[in-house]
Design a protein around this motif. Structure first.
Motif, PDB file in Angstrom:
ATOM      1  N   LEU A  25       0.828  -1.204   0.000  1.00 34.45           N
ATOM      2  CA  LEU A  25       0.000   0.000   0.000  1.00 34.45           C
ATOM      3  C   LEU A  25       0.863   1.254   0.000  1.00 34.45           C
ATOM      4  CD1 LEU A  25      -2.689  -1.126   2.623  1.00 34.45           C
ATOM      5  CD2 LEU A  25      -2.713  -1.438   0.145  1.00 34.45           C
ATOM      6  N   ALA A  26       2.070   1.150   0.556  1.00 31.37           N
ATOM      7  CA  ALA A  26       2.973   2.308   0.575  1.00 31.37           C
ATOM      8  C   ALA A  26       4.380   1.885   0.953  1.00 31.37           C
ATOM      9  CB  ALA A  26       2.481   3.337   1.590  1.00 31.37           C
ATOM     10  N   VAL A  27       5.352   2.616   0.407  1.00 30.78           N
ATOM     11  CA  VAL A  27       6.744   2.508   0.866  1.00 30.78           C
ATOM     12  C   VAL A  27       7.312   3.922   0.866  1.00 30.78           C
ATOM     13  CG1 VAL A  27       9.027   1.515   0.518  1.00 30.78           C
ATOM     14  CG2 VAL A  27       7.047   0.295  -0.319  1.00 30.78           C
ATOM     15  N   ALA A  28       7.803   4.366   2.003  1.00 34.86           N
ATOM     16  CA  ALA A  28       8.482   5.664   2.081  1.00 34.86           C
ATOM     17  C   ALA A  28       9.888   5.392   2.603  1.00 34.86           C
ATOM     18  CB  ALA A  28       7.725   6.602   3.006  1.00 34.86           C
ATOM     19  N   SER A  29      10.895   5.709   1.788  1.00 32.21           N
ATOM     20  CA  SER A  29      12.275   5.363   2.152  1.00 32.21           C
ATOM     21  C   SER A  29      13.209   6.540   1.951  1.00 32.21           C
ATOM     22  CB  SER A  29      12.811   4.237   1.249  1.00 32.21           C
ATOM     23  OG  SER A  29      11.992   3.110   1.301  1.00 32.21           O
ATOM     24  N   ASP A  30      14.308   6.520   2.688  1.00 31.97           N
ATOM     25  CA  ASP A  30      15.383   7.474   2.443  1.00 31.97           C
ATOM     26  C   ASP A  30      16.704   6.791   2.774  1.00 31.97           C
ATOM     27  OD1 ASP A  30      15.464  10.809   2.180  1.00 31.97           O
ATOM     28  OD2 ASP A  30      17.296   9.818   2.884  1.00 31.97           O
ATOM     29  N   MET A  31      17.612   6.812   1.811  1.00 34.99           N
ATOM     30  CA  MET A  31      18.886   6.122   1.986  1.00 34.99           C
ATOM     31  C   MET A  31      19.967   7.111   2.444  1.00 34.99           C
ATOM     32  SD  MET A  31      21.075   4.258  -0.934  1.00 34.99           S
ATOM     33  CE  MET A  31      21.688   2.644  -0.715  1.00 34.99           C
ATOM     34  N   TYR A  32      20.722   6.699   3.450  1.00 34.65           N
ATOM     35  CA  TYR A  32      21.854   7.501   3.907  1.00 34.65           C
ATOM     36  C   TYR A  32      23.023   7.268   2.960  1.00 34.65           C
ATOM     37  CZ  TYR A  32      25.963   8.734   6.596  1.00 34.65           C
ATOM     38  OH  TYR A  32      27.159   9.260   6.983  1.00 34.65           O
ATOM     39  N   ARG A  33      23.526   8.347   2.377  1.00 35.81           N
ATOM     40  CA  ARG A  33      24.652   8.238   1.446  1.00 35.81           C
ATOM     41  C   ARG A  33      25.836   9.013   2.014  1.00 35.81           C
ATOM     42  NH1 ARG A  33      22.715   6.846  -3.899  1.00 35.81           N
ATOM     43  NH2 ARG A  33      20.464   6.580  -3.787  1.00 35.81           N
ATOM     44  N   PRO A  34      26.835   8.299   2.532  1.00 36.06           N
ATOM     45  CA  PRO A  34      27.993   9.008   3.096  1.00 36.06           C
ATOM     46  C   PRO A  34      28.707   9.806   1.995  1.00 36.06           C
ATOM     47  CG  PRO A  34      28.402   6.640   2.985  1.00 36.06           C
ATOM     48  CD  PRO A  34      26.986   6.834   2.586  1.00 36.06           C
ATOM     49  N   PRO A  35      29.172  11.015   2.315  1.00 35.86           N
ATOM     50  CA  PRO A  35      29.842  11.840   1.311  1.00 35.86           C
ATOM     51  C   PRO A  35      31.077  11.149   0.737  1.00 35.86           C
ATOM     52  CG  PRO A  35      29.972  12.854   3.509  1.00 35.86           C
ATOM     53  CD  PRO A  35      29.078  11.670   3.623  1.00 35.86           C
ATOM     54  N   ARG A  36      31.754  10.358   1.567  1.00 35.40           N
ATOM     55  CA  ARG A  36      32.890   9.563   1.089  1.00 35.40           C
ATOM     56  C   ARG A  36      33.034   8.344   1.995  1.00 35.40           C
ATOM     57  NH1 ARG A  36      34.775  13.259   4.356  1.00 35.40           N
ATOM     58  NH2 ARG A  36      34.341  14.943   2.927  1.00 35.40           N
ATOM     59  N   GLY A  38      32.773   4.321   3.443  1.00 33.97           N
ATOM     60  CA  GLY A  38      31.650   3.439   3.756  1.00 33.97           C
ATOM     61  C   GLY A  38      30.705   4.067   4.781  1.00 33.97           C
ATOM     62  N   ILE A  39      29.787   3.242   5.279  1.00 32.78           N
ATOM     63  CA  ILE A  39      28.764   3.747   6.212  1.00 32.78           C
ATOM     64  C   ILE A  39      29.324   3.840   7.623  1.00 32.78           C
ATOM     65  CG2 ILE A  39      26.521   3.272   7.266  1.00 32.78           C
ATOM     66  CD1 ILE A  39      25.841   1.655   4.796  1.00 32.78           C
ATOM     67  N   HIS A  40      29.180   4.991   8.270  1.00 31.07           N
ATOM     68  CA  HIS A  40      29.486   5.111   9.689  1.00 31.07           C
ATOM     69  C   HIS A  40      28.182   4.868  10.441  1.00 31.07           C
ATOM     70  CE1 HIS A  40      30.486   6.614  13.592  1.00 31.07           C
ATOM     71  NE2 HIS A  40      31.758   6.714  13.235  1.00 31.07           N
ATOM     72  N   PRO A  41      28.131   3.788  11.276  1.00 30.47           N
ATOM     73  CA  PRO A  41      26.848   3.404  11.875  1.00 30.47           C
ATOM     74  C   PRO A  41      26.127   4.539  12.608  1.00 30.47           C
ATOM     75  CG  PRO A  41      28.494   1.720  12.306  1.00 30.47           C
ATOM     76  CD  PRO A  41      29.217   2.857  11.628  1.00 30.47           C
ATOM     77  N   ARG A  42      26.881   5.347  13.384  1.00 28.16           N
ATOM     78  CA  ARG A  42      26.192   6.373  14.175  1.00 28.16           C
ATOM     79  C   ARG A  42      25.645   7.487  13.296  1.00 28.16           C
ATOM     80  NH1 ARG A  42      29.907   6.729  17.992  1.00 28.16           N
ATOM     81  NH2 ARG A  42      30.631   8.711  17.183  1.00 28.16           N
ATOM     82  N   GLU A  43      26.391   7.816  12.236  1.00 28.75           N
ATOM     83  CA  GLU A  43      25.889   8.851  11.325  1.00 28.75           C
ATOM     84  C   GLU A  43      24.656   8.361  10.576  1.00 28.75           C
ATOM     85  OE1 GLU A  43      29.215  10.164   8.990  1.00 28.75           O
ATOM     86  OE2 GLU A  43      30.213  10.890  10.802  1.00 28.75           O
ATOM     87  N   ALA A  44      24.664   7.094  10.183  1.00 34.34           N
ATOM     88  CA  ALA A  44      23.480   6.529   9.514  1.00 34.34           C
ATOM     89  C   ALA A  44      22.298   6.539  10.477  1.00 34.34           C
ATOM     90  CB  ALA A  44      23.781   5.112   9.042  1.00 34.34           C
ATOM     91  N   ILE A 165      34.378   2.237  -4.119  1.00 34.41           N
ATOM     92  CA  ILE A 165      34.911   3.338  -3.304  1.00 34.41           C
ATOM     93  C   ILE A 165      36.432   3.431  -3.474  1.00 34.41           C
ATOM     94  CG2 ILE A 165      35.278   4.111  -0.902  1.00 34.41           C
ATOM     95  CD1 ILE A 165      32.379   2.961  -0.385  1.00 34.41           C
ATOM     96  N   GLU A 166      37.094   2.259  -3.485  1.00 33.94           N
ATOM     97  CA  GLU A 166      38.559   2.239  -3.693  1.00 33.94           C
ATOM     98  C   GLU A 166      38.935   2.767  -5.078  1.00 33.94           C
ATOM     99  OE1 GLU A 166      41.091   1.212  -1.675  1.00 33.94           O
ATOM    100  OE2 GLU A 166      39.847   0.661   0.045  1.00 33.94           O
ATOM    101  N   LEU A 167      38.006   2.605  -6.033  1.00 36.18           N
ATOM    102  CA  LEU A 167      38.287   3.083  -7.397  1.00 36.18           C
ATOM    103  C   LEU A 167      37.913   4.563  -7.548  1.00 36.18           C
ATOM    104  CD1 LEU A 167      37.047   0.035  -9.550  1.00 36.18           C
ATOM    105  CD2 LEU A 167      39.406   0.653  -8.990  1.00 36.18           C
ATOM    106  N   GLY A 168      37.522   5.188  -6.436  1.00 33.87           N
ATOM    107  CA  GLY A 168      37.265   6.633  -6.462  1.00 33.87           C
ATOM    108  C   GLY A 168      35.796   7.015  -6.468  1.00 33.87           C
ATOM    109  N   GLY A 169      34.887   6.044  -6.360  1.00 31.57           N
ATOM    110  CA  GLY A 169      33.450   6.349  -6.377  1.00 31.57           C
ATOM    111  C   GLY A 169      32.878   6.520  -4.977  1.00 31.57           C
ATOM    112  N   THR A 170      31.565   6.657  -4.896  1.00 29.74           N
ATOM    113  CA  THR A 170      30.896   6.801  -3.597  1.00 29.74           C
ATOM    114  C   THR A 170      29.876   5.679  -3.424  1.00 29.74           C
ATOM    115  OG1 THR A 170      29.283   8.301  -4.604  1.00 29.74           O
ATOM    116  CG2 THR A 170      31.125   9.329  -3.442  1.00 29.74           C
ATOM    117  N   PHE A 171      29.462   5.453  -2.171  1.00 27.07           N
ATOM    118  CA  PHE A 171      28.472   4.431  -1.833  1.00 27.07           C
ATOM    119  C   PHE A 171      27.098   4.845  -2.371  1.00 27.07           C
ATOM    120  CE2 PHE A 171      25.115   2.863   0.861  1.00 27.07           C
ATOM    121  CZ  PHE A 171      25.425   1.531   0.999  1.00 27.07           C
TER     122      PHE A 171
END
Ligand code: ATP
Ligand code: FE2
Length: 333
Positions: A25-36, A38-44, A165-171
């Motif tokens: 019936l619904a999905v509302a989502s927002d993905m945490y994207r670290p600026p550079r 991997g994911i830092h758990p507390r920031e996520a 990420i190692e090749l210069g990209g972002t998550f």
């Protein structure tokens, strides 16, 4: 019956609403994207805490449901990052208390499988679960999902993310690598690591980075990594299909969005006369609807819990929890 599901195991905060027929019936989502990096758990987790109030409102509006029409609140209990899980669990407990509705803990991995199975309409398929943290070949047996094979080191998604990420990209790296791979021309030699029904990726990560340091084109690397890694997954899936004599394979988890993986598993399955199904992409990645749907199944088995017994389980494995609703079905052990 209307069930609300709260997902927050890692990068994505999501609220889903489903009914008793697995209609989303619904999905509302927002993905945490670290600026550079991997994911830092507390920031996520901070991201999730900030976003959840708005996501709950949006999901209920989209579902045209008032809080009084909600029958239960499900949440992802684990596995996942502690601070992120805690954020979602707190939201779910609050909603269950305020709305005075049952609270249902759900295993995130089982939720990926159950939404994929529901969308497939297949009763007892083999399941290939490929996501950030998990890579498992799974079949149901005697009351729970059994892991027939899995990664011996990192999950396929984490491998793709780390490489990108190692090749210069972002998550996240998976979708970006998929686009890059379409431009690749040369198949570079990379370690192909299959051990029975298990796989491993860290050797390929090291080798790919070494190739990159020697000047290999990013497009060729992406193409070669996809070809090699997905061939490994296809091989172990075929082995499990043959041993378990299953007539269908269903894909689930974020990496199941990948066209190349879908195509390779489909070709293998069809070559054996078996069916292959992959859900629409928004149901492959982390989402609240899969938690809501699995919560609905669990609620039917009386698996709601009091607030004080609703602790998170960051290391809860697919095969450590029951799936008693499967016993009621026609699927055999
Ligand atoms: P888990 O289920 O193990 O907890 P997760 O919570 O990290 O996984 P999912 O949303 O299930 O998250 O999967 C995310 C992963 O899927 C990321 O690693 C991402 O790079 C990968 N992914 C998403 N789209 C694609 C794609 N098109 N091709 C390959 N990988 C993809
Ligand atoms: Fe996931």
């Amino acid at each position: 019956m209307v069930v609300v599901g709260i997902e927050s195991t890692a990068h994505t905060a999501s609220v889903g609403v489903v009914d008793e027929s697995a209609r989303v019936l619904a999905v509302a989502s927002d993905m945490y994207r670290p600026p550079r990096g991997g994911i830092h758990p507390r920031e996520a987790a901070n991201h999730h805490v900030e976003l959840f109030p708005g996501l709950v409102t949006r999901a209920l509006e989209e579902a045209h449901a008032r809080p009084t029409e909600v029958d239960a609140v499900a949440f992802a209990q684990g596995p996942g990052l502690g601070p992120c899980l805690r954020a979602g669990a707190t939201v779910a407990r609050t909603l269950a208390l305020v709305w005075d509705r049952p609270l249902v803990p759900v295993n995130h991995c089982v939720a990926h499988l159950e939404i994929a199975r529901a969308m497939s309409g297949l009763d007892d398929p083999l399941l290939l679960y490929t996501s950030g943290g998990n890579t498992q070949v799974i079949a149901y047996g005697s009351g729970r999902y059994r892991v027939l094979g899995e990664t011996l080191d990192i999950g396929i998604g984490n491998f793709l993310d780390k490489l990108w990420i190692e090749l210069g990209g972002t998550f996240p790296g998976g979708p970006a690598l998929e686009a890059e791979a379409k431009l690749g021309q040369e198949l570079l030699a990379l370690p192909y690591s299959v051990h029975g029904m298990d796989v491993a990726f860290s050797g390929m990560l090291t080798a790919a980075l070494a190739q990159s340091a020697r000047g290999a084109a990013r497009t060729d690397l992406a193409y070669s990594v996809e070809t090699t890694a997905y061939a490994m997954l296809t091989e172990v899936t075929e082995r499990a299909l043959a041993h378990r004599r299953k007539e269908a394979v269903v894909l689930g988890g974020g990496v199941a969005c990948n066209e190349r993986l879908r195509g390779m598993v489909r070709a293998m399955a069809e070559g054996r006369g078996a069916a292959m199904f992959a859900p629409e992409r928004r149901m492959c990645v982390d989402n609240g609807a899969m938690i809501a749907w699995t919560g609905y199944l669990a609620l039917g088995e009386g698996l709601s819990v009091p607030i004080e017994a609703s602790g998170i389980e960051p290391r809860q494995r697919t095969d450590r929890v029951g799936a008693p609703w499967r016993r009621a079905g026609t699927a055999g052990a």
